[in-house]
Scaffold this motif. Structure first.
Motif, PDB file in Angstrom:
ATOM      1  N   VAL A 178      -1.405   2.846  -8.290  1.00 29.90           N
ATOM      2  CA  VAL A 178      -0.639   4.098  -8.221  1.00 29.90           C
ATOM      3  C   VAL A 178      -0.461   4.708  -9.609  1.00 29.90           C
ATOM      4  O   VAL A 178      -0.643   5.918  -9.790  1.00 29.90           O
ATOM      5  CB  VAL A 178       0.726   3.884  -7.529  1.00 29.90           C
ATOM      6  CG1 VAL A 178       1.609   5.118  -7.662  1.00 29.90           C
ATOM      7  CG2 VAL A 178       0.529   3.517  -6.065  1.00 29.90           C
ATOM      8  N   VAL A 184       5.030   9.744  -3.347  1.00 29.19           N
ATOM      9  CA  VAL A 184       4.499   8.399  -3.145  1.00 29.19           C
ATOM     10  C   VAL A 184       5.323   7.746  -2.042  1.00 29.19           C
ATOM     11  O   VAL A 184       6.529   7.557  -2.185  1.00 29.19           O
ATOM     12  CB  VAL A 184       4.569   7.563  -4.445  1.00 29.19           C
ATOM     13  CG1 VAL A 184       3.993   6.177  -4.211  1.00 29.19           C
ATOM     14  CG2 VAL A 184       3.828   8.277  -5.576  1.00 29.19           C
ATOM     15  N   LEU A 185       4.636   7.417  -0.941  1.00 30.65           N
ATOM     16  CA  LEU A 185       5.303   6.871   0.239  1.00 30.65           C
ATOM     17  C   LEU A 185       4.804   5.462   0.541  1.00 30.65           C
ATOM     18  O   LEU A 185       3.613   5.172   0.367  1.00 30.65           O
ATOM     19  CB  LEU A 185       5.024   7.759   1.459  1.00 30.65           C
ATOM     20  CG  LEU A 185       5.334   9.246   1.265  1.00 30.65           C
ATOM     21  CD1 LEU A 185       4.512  10.084   2.207  1.00 30.65           C
ATOM     22  CD2 LEU A 185       6.803   9.468   1.492  1.00 30.65           C
ATOM     23  N   ASP A 186       5.703   4.611   1.005  1.00 27.72           N
ATOM     24  CA  ASP A 186       5.302   3.280   1.456  1.00 27.72           C
ATOM     25  C   ASP A 186       4.524   3.404   2.755  1.00 27.72           C
ATOM     26  O   ASP A 186       4.854   4.224   3.615  1.00 27.72           O
ATOM     27  CB  ASP A 186       6.528   2.394   1.691  1.00 27.72           C
ATOM     28  CG  ASP A 186       7.189   1.978   0.390  1.00 27.72           C
ATOM     29  OD1 ASP A 186       6.457   1.703  -0.588  1.00 27.72           O
ATOM     30  OD2 ASP A 186       8.431   1.908   0.349  1.00 27.72           O
ATOM     31  N   VAL A 187       3.501   2.576   2.904  1.00 28.18           N
ATOM     32  CA  VAL A 187       2.687   2.569   4.121  1.00 28.18           C
ATOM     33  C   VAL A 187       2.860   1.209   4.794  1.00 28.18           C
ATOM     34  O   VAL A 187       2.660   0.168   4.162  1.00 28.18           O
ATOM     35  CB  VAL A 187       1.195   2.811   3.784  1.00 28.18           C
ATOM     36  CG1 VAL A 187       0.325   2.637   5.016  1.00 28.18           C
ATOM     37  CG2 VAL A 187       1.013   4.186   3.183  1.00 28.18           C
ATOM     38  N   MET A 204       0.843  -1.182   0.000  1.00 32.01           N
ATOM     39  CA  MET A 204       0.000   0.000   0.000  1.00 32.01           C
ATOM     40  C   MET A 204       0.884   1.238   0.000  1.00 32.01           C
ATOM     41  O   MET A 204       1.968   1.246   0.554  1.00 32.01           O
ATOM     42  CB  MET A 204      -0.918  -0.006   1.225  1.00 32.01           C
ATOM     43  CG  MET A 204      -1.743   1.253   1.360  1.00 32.01           C
ATOM     44  SD  MET A 204      -3.178   1.040   2.365  1.00 32.01           S
ATOM     45  CE  MET A 204      -4.405   1.130   1.098  1.00 32.01           C
ATOM     46  N   LYS A 205       0.369   2.303  -0.619  1.00 30.70           N
ATOM     47  CA  LYS A 205       1.076   3.580  -0.715  1.00 30.70           C
ATOM     48  C   LYS A 205       0.209   4.712  -0.188  1.00 30.70           C
ATOM     49  O   LYS A 205      -1.015   4.629  -0.196  1.00 30.70           O
ATOM     50  CB  LYS A 205       1.437   3.901  -2.176  1.00 30.70           C
ATOM     51  CG  LYS A 205       2.237   2.841  -2.895  1.00 30.70           C
ATOM     52  CD  LYS A 205       3.635   2.739  -2.379  1.00 30.70           C
ATOM     53  CE  LYS A 205       4.417   1.757  -3.256  1.00 30.70           C
ATOM     54  NZ  LYS A 205       5.643   1.340  -2.633  1.00 30.70           N
ATOM     55  N   LEU A 206       0.882   5.750   0.254  1.00 28.54           N
ATOM     56  CA  LEU A 206       0.225   7.016   0.554  1.00 28.54           C
ATOM     57  C   LEU A 206       0.728   7.996  -0.483  1.00 28.54           C
ATOM     58  O   LEU A 206       1.939   8.235  -0.591  1.00 28.54           O
ATOM     59  CB  LEU A 206       0.572   7.524   1.957  1.00 28.54           C
ATOM     60  CG  LEU A 206       0.108   8.951   2.275  1.00 28.54           C
ATOM     61  CD1 LEU A 206      -1.415   9.034   2.256  1.00 28.54           C
ATOM     62  CD2 LEU A 206       0.658   9.405   3.611  1.00 28.54           C
ATOM     63  N   VAL A 207      -0.176   8.546  -1.266  1.00 27.15           N
ATOM     64  CA  VAL A 207       0.183   9.547  -2.266  1.00 27.15           C
ATOM     65  C   VAL A 207      -0.231  10.902  -1.718  1.00 27.15           C
ATOM     66  O   VAL A 207      -1.386  11.110  -1.328  1.00 27.15           O
ATOM     67  CB  VAL A 207      -0.496   9.276  -3.621  1.00 27.15           C
ATOM     68  CG1 VAL A 207      -0.160  10.381  -4.618  1.00 27.15           C
ATOM     69  CG2 VAL A 207      -0.086   7.918  -4.166  1.00 27.15           C
ATOM     70  N   GLU A 256      -3.721   1.132  -3.192  1.00 28.53           N
ATOM     71  CA  GLU A 256      -3.003  -0.126  -3.383  1.00 28.53           C
ATOM     72  C   GLU A 256      -1.922   0.086  -4.443  1.00 28.53           C
ATOM     73  O   GLU A 256      -2.062   0.896  -5.353  1.00 28.53           O
ATOM     74  CB  GLU A 256      -3.967  -1.229  -3.822  1.00 28.53           C
ATOM     75  CG  GLU A 256      -5.025  -1.580  -2.792  1.00 28.53           C
ATOM     76  CD  GLU A 256      -4.434  -2.095  -1.478  1.00 28.53           C
ATOM     77  OE1 GLU A 256      -3.363  -2.728  -1.501  1.00 28.53           O
ATOM     78  OE2 GLU A 256      -5.048  -1.843  -0.431  1.00 28.53           O
ATOM     79  N   ASP A 257      -0.837  -0.652  -4.294  1.00 35.04           N
ATOM     80  CA  ASP A 257       0.326  -0.489  -5.179  1.00 35.04           C
ATOM     81  C   ASP A 257      -0.035  -0.555  -6.665  1.00 35.04           C
ATOM     82  O   ASP A 257       0.487   0.214  -7.465  1.00 35.04           O
ATOM     83  CB  ASP A 257       1.380  -1.554  -4.870  1.00 35.04           C
ATOM     84  CG  ASP A 257       2.027  -1.377  -3.508  1.00 35.04           C
ATOM     85  OD1 ASP A 257       1.551  -0.535  -2.715  1.00 35.04           O
ATOM     86  OD2 ASP A 257       3.021  -2.071  -3.241  1.00 35.04           O
ATOM     87  N   GLY A 295      -4.739   7.127   0.142  1.00 37.46           N
ATOM     88  CA  GLY A 295      -4.248   5.779   0.395  1.00 37.46           C
ATOM     89  C   GLY A 295      -4.643   4.905  -0.779  1.00 37.46           C
ATOM     90  O   GLY A 295      -5.814   4.879  -1.173  1.00 37.46           O
TER      91      GLY A 295
END
Length: 108
Positions: free
Chosen positions: A53, A99-102, A1-4, A49-50, A47
């Motif tokens: 993105v 784009v950050l990893d969660v 999962m990512k936080l954009v 899903e990869d 938030g």
């Protein structure tokens, strides 16, 4: 999962927001101001899903446009010039995405 984290010019924010929600992205919208030109922005926290993105990036890019904006240079103040005499065109708009990893996400 990512936080954009998507920072978008206010002029484009409605189109970006509508397109994201139309494509089933959940967004949190914050009002922000840029530090250079002090122009209003909208910052979205998304938030995602990869595997979604790339689609999110396409949508933000499609609905965020760059434009020119005329600003008065600081050099003109205090020298008897009117505001319009020493102006400069700068490019504004578009979008900046982080784009950050969660590690985890939970909804209650």
């Amino acid at each position: 999962m990512k936080l954009v984290i998507a920072i978008v010019n206010n002029d484009d924010s409605m189109a970006v927001s509508s397109a994201l929600t139309r494509h089933k992205f959940s967004v949190t919208k914050l009002s922000t101001t840029g530090g250079f030109l002090m122009i209003g922005n909208t910052t979205y926290l998304i938030g995602v899903e990869d595997d979604r993105v790339d689609r999110l990036k396409e949508i933000v890019k499609k609905y965020s446009s760059k434009r020119t904006h005329t600003v008065t240079t600081k050099d003109s103040f205090g020298y008897g010039f009117s505001e319009g005499e020493m102006s400069k065109e700068v490019t504004v708009g578009g979008a900046t995405l982080f784009v950050l990893d969660v590690e985890s996400m939970e909804k209650y």
